[in-house]
Design a protein around this motif. Structure first.
Motif, PDB file in Angstrom:
ATOM      1  N   SER A   1       0.830  -1.202   0.000  1.00 25.80           N
ATOM      2  CA  SER A   1       0.000   0.000   0.000  1.00 25.80           C
ATOM      3  C   SER A   1       0.866   1.255   0.000  1.00 25.80           C
ATOM      4  CB  SER A   1      -1.012  -0.005   1.146  1.00 25.80           C
ATOM      5  OG  SER A   1      -0.381  -0.332   2.343  1.00 25.80           O
ATOM      6  N   ALA A   2       2.000   1.213   0.696  1.00 33.12           N
ATOM      7  CA  ALA A   2       2.917   2.357   0.658  1.00 33.12           C
ATOM      8  C   ALA A   2       3.400   2.571  -0.780  1.00 33.12           C
ATOM      9  CB  ALA A   2       4.095   2.111   1.590  1.00 33.12           C
ATOM     10  N   GLU A   3       3.711   1.464  -1.426  1.00 37.25           N
ATOM     11  CA  GLU A   3       4.189   1.503  -2.808  1.00 37.25           C
ATOM     12  C   GLU A   3       3.130   2.131  -3.724  1.00 37.25           C
ATOM     13  OE1 GLU A   3       5.598  -2.434  -3.911  1.00 37.25           O
ATOM     14  OE2 GLU A   3       5.048  -2.008  -5.986  1.00 37.25           O
ATOM     15  N   ILE A   4       1.859   1.748  -3.501  1.00 39.95           N
ATOM     16  CA  ILE A   4       0.794   2.241  -4.384  1.00 39.95           C
ATOM     17  C   ILE A   4       0.556   3.736  -4.179  1.00 39.95           C
ATOM     18  CG2 ILE A   4      -1.702   2.094  -4.824  1.00 39.95           C
ATOM     19  CD1 ILE A   4      -1.368  -0.960  -4.347  1.00 39.95           C
ATOM     20  N   VAL A   5       0.567   4.165  -2.921  1.00 41.13           N
ATOM     21  CA  VAL A   5       0.360   5.593  -2.666  1.00 41.13           C
ATOM     22  C   VAL A   5       1.503   6.401  -3.300  1.00 41.13           C
ATOM     23  CG1 VAL A   5       0.128   7.380  -0.913  1.00 41.13           C
ATOM     24  CG2 VAL A   5      -0.954   5.153  -0.558  1.00 41.13           C
ATOM     25  N   ALA A   6       2.732   5.933  -3.093  1.00 38.54           N
ATOM     26  CA  ALA A   6       3.881   6.650  -3.671  1.00 38.54           C
ATOM     27  C   ALA A   6       3.782   6.675  -5.194  1.00 38.54           C
ATOM     28  CB  ALA A   6       5.185   5.995  -3.221  1.00 38.54           C
ATOM     29  N   THR A   7       3.427   5.533  -5.765  1.00 39.55           N
ATOM     30  CA  THR A   7       3.310   5.436  -7.221  1.00 39.55           C
ATOM     31  C   THR A   7       2.243   6.398  -7.741  1.00 39.55           C
ATOM     32  OG1 THR A   7       3.949   3.127  -7.094  1.00 39.55           O
ATOM     33  CG2 THR A   7       2.918   3.831  -9.139  1.00 39.55           C
ATOM     34  N   ALA A   8       1.107   6.434  -7.047  1.00 34.94           N
ATOM     35  CA  ALA A   8       0.015   7.318  -7.470  1.00 34.94           C
ATOM     36  C   ALA A   8       0.462   8.771  -7.408  1.00 34.94           C
ATOM     37  CB  ALA A   8      -1.200   7.077  -6.580  1.00 34.94           C
ATOM     38  N   ALA A   9       1.165   9.127  -6.343  1.00 38.09           N
ATOM     39  CA  ALA A   9       1.627  10.506  -6.190  1.00 38.09           C
ATOM     40  C   ALA A   9       2.596  10.872  -7.311  1.00 38.09           C
ATOM     41  CB  ALA A   9       2.288  10.682  -4.831  1.00 38.09           C
ATOM     42  N   ILE A  10       3.504   9.957  -7.618  1.00 39.48           N
ATOM     43  CA  ILE A  10       4.491  10.211  -8.677  1.00 39.48           C
ATOM     44  C   ILE A  10       3.773  10.345 -10.021  1.00 39.48           C
ATOM     45  CG2 ILE A  10       6.439   9.197  -9.947  1.00 39.48           C
ATOM     46  CD1 ILE A  10       7.256   7.985  -7.114  1.00 39.48           C
ATOM     47  N   GLU A  11       2.750   9.507 -10.204  1.00 43.75           N
ATOM     48  CA  GLU A  11       1.932   9.561 -11.401  1.00 43.75           C
ATOM     49  C   GLU A  11       1.274  10.941 -11.562  1.00 43.75           C
ATOM     50  OE1 GLU A  11      -0.977   6.584 -13.614  1.00 43.75           O
ATOM     51  OE2 GLU A  11       1.074   6.293 -12.977  1.00 43.75           O
ATOM     52  N   GLU A  12       0.936  11.553 -10.429  1.00 47.64           N
ATOM     53  CA  GLU A  12       0.319  12.882 -10.462  1.00 47.64           C
ATOM     54  C   GLU A  12       1.346  13.992 -10.672  1.00 47.64           C
ATOM     55  OE1 GLU A  12      -1.992  13.405  -6.903  1.00 47.64           O
ATOM     56  OE2 GLU A  12      -3.173  11.606  -7.275  1.00 47.64           O
ATOM     57  N   GLY A  13       2.608  13.586 -10.837  1.00 46.39           N
ATOM     58  CA  GLY A  13       3.650  14.586 -11.068  1.00 46.39           C
ATOM     59  C   GLY A  13       4.289  15.093  -9.785  1.00 46.39           C
ATOM     60  N   LYS A  14       3.888  14.467  -8.669  1.00 51.09           N
ATOM     61  CA  LYS A  14       4.491  14.877  -7.393  1.00 51.09           C
ATOM     62  C   LYS A  14       5.783  14.093  -7.153  1.00 51.09           C
ATOM     63  CE  LYS A  14       0.048  15.954  -5.264  1.00 51.09           C
ATOM     64  NZ  LYS A  14      -1.063  15.308  -4.567  1.00 51.09           N
ATOM     65  N   TYR A  15       6.438  14.426  -6.064  1.00 51.14           N
ATOM     66  CA  TYR A  15       7.588  13.649  -5.622  1.00 51.14           C
ATOM     67  C   TYR A  15       7.141  12.786  -4.455  1.00 51.14           C
ATOM     68  CZ  TYR A  15      10.303  16.624  -8.623  1.00 51.14           C
ATOM     69  OH  TYR A  15      10.799  17.252  -9.726  1.00 51.14           O
ATOM     70  N   ALA A  16       7.690  11.581  -4.381  1.00 45.89           N
ATOM     71  CA  ALA A  16       7.257  10.688  -3.304  1.00 45.89           C
ATOM     72  C   ALA A  16       8.329   9.670  -2.965  1.00 45.89           C
ATOM     73  CB  ALA A  16       5.977   9.982  -3.708  1.00 45.89           C
ATOM     74  N   GLN A  17       8.228   9.165  -1.755  1.00 40.85           N
ATOM     75  CA  GLN A  17       9.017   8.006  -1.341  1.00 40.85           C
ATOM     76  C   GLN A  17       8.047   6.996  -0.744  1.00 40.85           C
ATOM     77  OE1 GLN A  17      11.574   9.598   1.716  1.00 40.85           O
ATOM     78  NE2 GLN A  17      13.179  10.218   0.279  1.00 40.85           N
ATOM     79  N   GLY A  18       8.229   5.739  -1.082  1.00 36.23           N
ATOM     80  CA  GLY A  18       7.474   4.683  -0.426  1.00 36.23           C
ATOM     81  C   GLY A  18       8.464   3.644   0.041  1.00 36.23           C
ATOM     82  N   PHE A  19       8.421   3.301   1.321  1.00 42.41           N
ATOM     83  CA  PHE A  19       9.440   2.345   1.795  1.00 42.41           C
ATOM     84  C   PHE A  19       8.970   1.564   3.010  1.00 42.41           C
ATOM     85  CE2 PHE A  19      11.192   5.143   5.210  1.00 42.41           C
ATOM     86  CZ  PHE A  19      10.669   6.368   4.809  1.00 42.41           C
ATOM     87  N   PRO A  20       9.500   0.364   3.165  1.00 47.97           N
ATOM     88  CA  PRO A  20       9.142  -0.470   4.319  1.00 47.97           C
ATOM     89  C   PRO A  20       9.996  -0.115   5.535  1.00 47.97           C
ATOM     90  CG  PRO A  20      10.599  -1.685   2.877  1.00 47.97           C
ATOM     91  CD  PRO A  20      10.402  -0.340   2.242  1.00 47.97           C
ATOM     92  N   SER A  21       9.558  -0.596   6.690  1.00 52.30           N
ATOM     93  CA  SER A  21      10.497  -0.591   7.827  1.00 52.30           C
ATOM     94  C   SER A  21      11.461  -1.718   7.520  1.00 52.30           C
ATOM     95  CB  SER A  21       9.768  -0.852   9.131  1.00 52.30           C
ATOM     96  OG  SER A  21       9.042  -2.052   9.047  1.00 52.30           O
ATOM     97  N   PHE A  22      12.709  -1.371   7.355  1.00 55.26           N
ATOM     98  CA  PHE A  22      13.645  -2.300   6.736  1.00 55.26           C
ATOM     99  C   PHE A  22      13.939  -3.499   7.617  1.00 55.26           C
ATOM    100  CE2 PHE A  22      14.921   2.068   5.388  1.00 55.26           C
ATOM    101  CZ  PHE A  22      14.208   2.035   4.204  1.00 55.26           C
ATOM    102  N   GLY A  23      13.993  -4.627   6.993  1.00 51.53           N
ATOM    103  CA  GLY A  23      14.371  -5.825   7.724  1.00 51.53           C
ATOM    104  C   GLY A  23      13.662  -7.019   7.155  1.00 51.53           C
ATOM    105  N   PRO A  24      13.992  -8.182   7.696  1.00 45.86           N
ATOM    106  CA  PRO A  24      13.347  -9.396   7.184  1.00 45.86           C
ATOM    107  C   PRO A  24      11.892  -9.400   7.615  1.00 45.86           C
ATOM    108  CG  PRO A  24      14.806  -9.910   9.024  1.00 45.86           C
ATOM    109  CD  PRO A  24      14.909  -8.447   8.809  1.00 45.86           C
ATOM    110  N   GLU A  25      10.984  -9.605   6.685  1.00 41.99           N
ATOM    111  CA  GLU A  25       9.565  -9.609   7.008  1.00 41.99           C
ATOM    112  C   GLU A  25       9.130 -10.997   7.401  1.00 41.99           C
ATOM    113  OE1 GLU A  25       6.243  -8.108   4.894  1.00 41.99           O
ATOM    114  OE2 GLU A  25       7.465  -6.459   4.084  1.00 41.99           O
ATOM    115  N   ARG A  26       8.320 -11.057   8.436  1.00 43.56           N
ATOM    116  CA  ARG A  26       7.789 -12.349   8.858  1.00 43.56           C
ATOM    117  C   ARG A  26       6.281 -12.277   8.894  1.00 43.56           C
ATOM    118  NH1 ARG A  26      11.817 -13.668   7.284  1.00 43.56           N
ATOM    119  NH2 ARG A  26      13.739 -14.189   8.374  1.00 43.56           N
TER     120      ARG A  26
END
Lengths: 99, 182, 337, 392
Positions: free
Chosen positions: B17-42
């Motif tokens: 969902s973070a990825e989609i929001v960032a992608t949508a914002a970039i699509e609108e011509g905005k700047y965005a970052q989408g990222f996980p809390s880094f680490g191995p996901e369980r």
């Protein structure tokens, strides 16, 4: 001057090929291993059957076929190991002490 | 700049969902970052993901400490995570819950405005799975204007391919059903 | 049946190869004289024969070791074919990269499409010890290359230290015999079996004394597509402590006593290529080399027994194939399905 | 004109390799590098990239295979980090000495132990002397751009050296960002086909990697050192040309609000972006601070650095790795020695921050700057300190 023509690797860094590559093949021929030898093979052509075993079993690529079908050992490279003499099927090769 | 923190459990698609929001914002011509809390996901473990959206290039590489918006994909997380931690004073929390605002405020440390929707039910109805990430995006855009619905839908198309329509339906239903505290 | 497909493929790949003839061996030397190998070196002879069998359209990746040192002493090279040395444990990985590079370049039309044999040639240490991981990886990935292990049964380049290919009982500087040791305390690692376990299409053992057999196997290994492994017995007069003229004799005795049997494994099918009807006692082999001089009667007997058992095993492996084929036929017959 | 798309930065790196039309990729999975090579494997599997993907059994073999493929004349790409880079250690030195122009993404991550998959620069700093060109990216676009630049520079016949493009693990590699992806034609204009200067070719046999006897080893090292130092010219030229074609400009040392700054921060990698924002905030508060970002780490941009620090009173170097038992962080030590003897050089203070995934925040930069001003007043030049370490 090519790297291989310099003796003992005495060469300035600007003359080295890229990554020290040796771009000319087979240049070890310029290094004569014959002086490692303390005995040399001598072939008795009477006994020799020209089978070429001395040639094929020589670790130093020292034997060369001659025009008359015999094989001569090249003193420039023969290290005198004696494999040819031991393996000769007709005992035509003798190892003779170098003077 | 708008900063969003998304709380979910491993496997619920918080990162997506973070990825989609960032992608949508970039699509609108905005700047965005989408990222996980880094680490191995369980699978099952609480996870967070982050979004930053701005009209100008973003020069910030620290984590999101003071979000404008928090999205909670799973109601059970309220028990284990302080989801409102660091939330800005005028911030907004978008929660998947069947509870009312008053019930939540009396039970948890949430003092900000809230938007609520029963995303689990909507996800089950539309997707057949209790995966609430796209559903909650409908709630997010109802509650905030961080990105518009068209760009979100396009981002979902790109991300989900053949299963995009179902996800968009869930999103749309959530958009309609989300109650935003005024 | 996959076994049948493999056999058909093998026949196709080898259809034009008739074998080398003793009087018509290639005259061209692809390893030049002037190399720095010890006198009587069986390893450099094996390497010379390998290269004769392969021919000019070959690229050699060679790890650190005797053959690397003796053939590339700056500013000279003994190599008449393209050759690269990178490190000790990675010849198979380097060869993988060369093969992949050539494949991509040929497919993309960046270089002429033609058969170039990619060969990794290493010693026993570079193969069975430090290089075994890279080798296993390259086999498993199925690169079209030939891996040659020139086995002189110890780290000779660094001064005769034991490797996992050093034979039981042998004296090396790190397996010295003493009050509590007979020398090397472990049996030689069976590298050909490890290669076979990777299900690669061709594995063979060779010895320079049987040079036609050796050259034929090298050629087959190269012609068959996919990974091939050649394990070549490479007598080292310096490390084995024998006279320099004995290399071929020692090699011959290793075959005749069953110490080093010659066989090939094509698509899993074992075949003994040099049959020894009346095997000589191993003692005849052992006594030619001073690295075995300290061995007692009972150790020699153990070596004899182990050798005999190995030969039995090999003969069983050879017979196994027809049994296996019959079983496969039976399993796939309509009555069974 | 290209397109601006939202993309994970790792994917952007892989897409750059695809646009470069690489011939061979040999790689081994390691977090947080995996997304790069996974995407390349997909591109190859889908037939979108005509390349050989060699799924090696270790990083040691990855780089060994890369040397083989590069020596065969193929454009070659790999990626790794941390333990993987350390496992390559031996082969790194050989790749540069053999002059094989391999391009490698290093997704910077802490070295074990304790095992830690998060970002810092301990992996790359352990390999700083391996003879590779080393550049650092600060954001996703730069990762993409520097990857194309890397091929162009590595394969330049005046250079012929392998290159590492460094990007911070997770903080960059796993970030979705807007990336401008240029047209194939533009890339082709910038990056010509790889024409190897030498290769393993049966028609012209050469021997690569012969024994270097004592009489030649020194000369061999001199040749490599000269080549690496001289590569700076082509590196800058390739950046200039990149700017002309793509409109994005890069320099070995990049400065931010350094004019008349009394205190300078020096950073490498993605924390530079946070540092820029920190500088903005501090400038607003009236602090005379600027930022130096090292984009080129090898060859070390000596002249550019000396020019950049001119006039500053204090220089706070932020390291992302510890030189255990040494006189400071690796970057700080090098910066110090680069400025040694320079008249009116600034006082150099060392800070080590962001180890093993510890966040480097705006506040931390402010702290470092304030601390530096204080030290400078006291006339102190400490070797280094670990920012935010718990002294309990």
């Amino acid at each position: 001057m090519k790297a291989s023509e310099k003796t003992g690797g005495i060469i300035g860094w600007k003359d080295l090929e890229l990554g020290c590559a040796l771009i000319e093949p087979g240049t070890s021929k310029g290094f004569k291993t014959g002086d490692w030898r303390s005995q040399r093979p001598v072939t008795d052509k009477e006994k020799c059957i020209r089978c070429g075993l001395c040639w094929i079993l020589c670790p130093d690529m020292a034997y060369r076929p001659t025009e008359d079908g015999f094989f001569d050992s090249d003193g420039n490279y023969c290290k005198g190991c004696g494999i040819c003499a031991r393996e000769c099927p007709t005992d035509a090769i003798a190892m003779i002490r170098e003077e | 700049m708008i900063e969003i923190r998304i709380h979910g459990r491993g496997g619920q698609g918080a990162v997506t969902s973070a990825e989609i929001v960032a992608t949508a914002a970039i699509e609108e011509g905005k700047y965005a970052q989408g990222f996980p809390s880094f680490g191995p996901e369980r699978r099952g473990a609480p996870v967070t993901a982050f979004v930053r959206v701005d009209d100008k290039p973003i020069r910030l590489r620290e984590k999101v400490y003071h979000p404008d918006i928090v999205v909670v994909l799973d109601p059970t997380l309220l028990e284990v995570v302080d989801v409102a931690e660091g939330l800005k004073d005028n911030g907004m929390v978008v929660i998947n819950s069947t509870q009312s605002e008053d019930e939540i405020k009396s039970q948890y440390k949430i003092r900000s405005r809230m938007a609520l929707v029963d995303a689990t039910k909507i996800a089950l109805d539309n997707l057949g799975l209790p995966i609430t990430n796209t559903t909650m995006l409908g709630a997010l855009i109802k509650a905030t204007s961080v990105v518009n619905i068209d760009s979100i839908n396009r981002a979902i198309d790109r991300r989900f391919g053949p299963i995009a329509p179902k996800n968009k339906m869930a999103l749309e239903q959530a958009y309609k059903e989300t109650r935003v505290e005024q | 049946m996959i076994a049948e497909e493999l056999m058909a493929k093998e026949l196709e790949e080898l259809k034009d190869f008739r074998g080398f003839k003793p009087r018509e061996l290639p005259r061209e030397e692809l390893v030049s004289p002037g190399h720095r190998a010890c006198l009587g070196c069986g390893e450099v002879l094996a390497m010379r024969l390998v290269m004769k069998a392969l021919g000019r359209d070959t690229i050699v990746a060679m790890p650190t070791g005797c053959m690397e040192i003796i053939s590339s002493s700056f500013p000279q090279t003994a190599w008449e074919v393209p050759w690269i040395h990178v490190a000790f444990e990675n010849a198979a990985a380097v060869a993988s990269g060369i093969e992949a590079g050539l494949k991509a370049l040929m497919r993309k039309g960046k270089i002429k499409d033609r058969r170039i044999f990619v060969v990794a040639m290493a010693g026993d240490g570079g193969t069975a010890d430090i290089g075994v991981q890279a080798l296993s990886g390259a086999f498993e990935r199925g690169h079209d290359f030939v891996y040659v292990c020139l086995d002189n049964e110890a780290y000779m380049n660094t001064g005769i230290q034991r490797s996992s290919a050093t034979p039981y009982g042998a004296m090396t500087t790190t397996s010295p015999p003493g009050k509590r040791s007979i020398g090397q305390m472990t049996w030689k690692k069976d590298m050909p079996a490890i290669a076979v376990a990777h299900n690669i299409p061709y594995v063979a053992t060779c010895a320079p004394s049987h040079y036609i057999d050796l050259m034929n196997k090298v050629r087959k290994a190269a012609l068959i597509k996919g990974p091939a492994y050649l394990h070549i017995f490479s007598p080292c007069p310096t490390g084995w402590r024998c006279p320099s003229d004995m290399s071929i004799e020692v090699s011959r005795l290793a075959v005749q006593t069953g110490i080093f049997p010659l066989y090939e494994v094509v698509n899993g099918r074992y075949k003994i290529t040099v049959r020894v009807d009346r095997r000589k006692p191993v003692e005849e082999y052992l006594k030619t080399q001073r690295r075995f001089r300290h061995l007692t009667r009972d150790v020699i007997e153990r070596i004899q027994r182990r050798g005999d058992e190995n030969m039995v095993k090999l003969e069983c492996q050879e017979k196994f194939h027809s049994y296996y084929m019959n079983a496969l036929q039976y399993a796939s017959s309509p009555a069974q399905s | 004109m290209g397109v601006r798309v939202a993309m994970e930065v790792s994917i952007a790196a892989a897409e750059a390799a695809k646009l470069a039309d690489v011939d061979v990729i040999a790689a081994y999975p390691i977090t947080p590098q995996t997304h790069i090579v996974e995407h390349l494997a997909e591109l190859v599997a889908d037939g979108e990239l005509d390349a050989e993907y060699v799924p090696v059994e270790s990083e040691h073999s990855a780089l060994s295979a890369c040397i083989g493929s590069s020596a065969a004349g193929a454009r070659t790409f790999t990626a790794t980090c941390a333990q993987g880079l350390a496992l390559m250690h031996e082969i790194l030195f050989i790749a540069s000495a053999l002059r094989t122009p391999i391009v490698m993404m290093v997704v910077n991550r802490a070295l074990s132990a304790p095992i830690n998959i998060w970002n810092d620069h301990s992996d790359i700093m352990a390999e700083r002397d391996c003879g590779w060109i080393q550049t650092f990216a600060e954001n996703g676009q730069e990762v993409f751009d520097l990857t194309l630049h890397a091929f162009r520079v590595a394969e330049d016949h005046r250079v012929l050296l392998p290159i590492m493009v460094n990007l911070d693990g997770f903080i960059l590699s796993h970030m979705i960002e807007p990336i401008d992806i240029p047209e194939k034609e533009e890339v082709r204009r910038y990056l010509p086909e790889f024409k190897p200067a030498m290769r393993l070719d049966p028609d012209r046999p050469i021997s690569m990697g012969p024994v270097g006897i004592p009489e030649v080893y020194t000369e061999a090292k001199k040749q490599l050192d000269e080549a690496l130092v001289a590569s700076k010219g082509p590196i800058i030229q390739a950046w200039d040309e990149f700017g002309k074609i793509f409109g994005r400009h890069y320099k070995p040392v990049e400065t931010y609000r350094c004019e008349d700054a009394e205190v300078l921060l020096l950073t490498m990698g993605s924390i530079s972006e946070t540092a820029m924002t920190a500088v903005d905030i501090m400038r607003e508060k009236g602090v005379s601070v600027g930022l130096i970002r090292l984009r080129l780490w090898r060859p070390f941009p000596l002249d550019e650095l000396r020019a950049a620090v001119k006039g500053a009173d204090t220089l706070a170097v932020v390291d992302r790795a510890v030189s255990t038992g040494g006189p400071g962080g690796p970057v700080c030590s090098e910066v110090r020695s680069a400025l040694f003897g320079l008249p009116n050089r600034p006082k150099v203070l060392g800070f080590i921050a962001g180890l093993g995934g510890r966040d480097v925040t705006l506040e931390m930069f402010e702290e470092m700057v304030n601390q530096s001003i204080e030290y400078a007043k006291e006339g102190k030049e400490q070797f280094y300190e670990l920012v935010g370490v718990r002294e309990l």
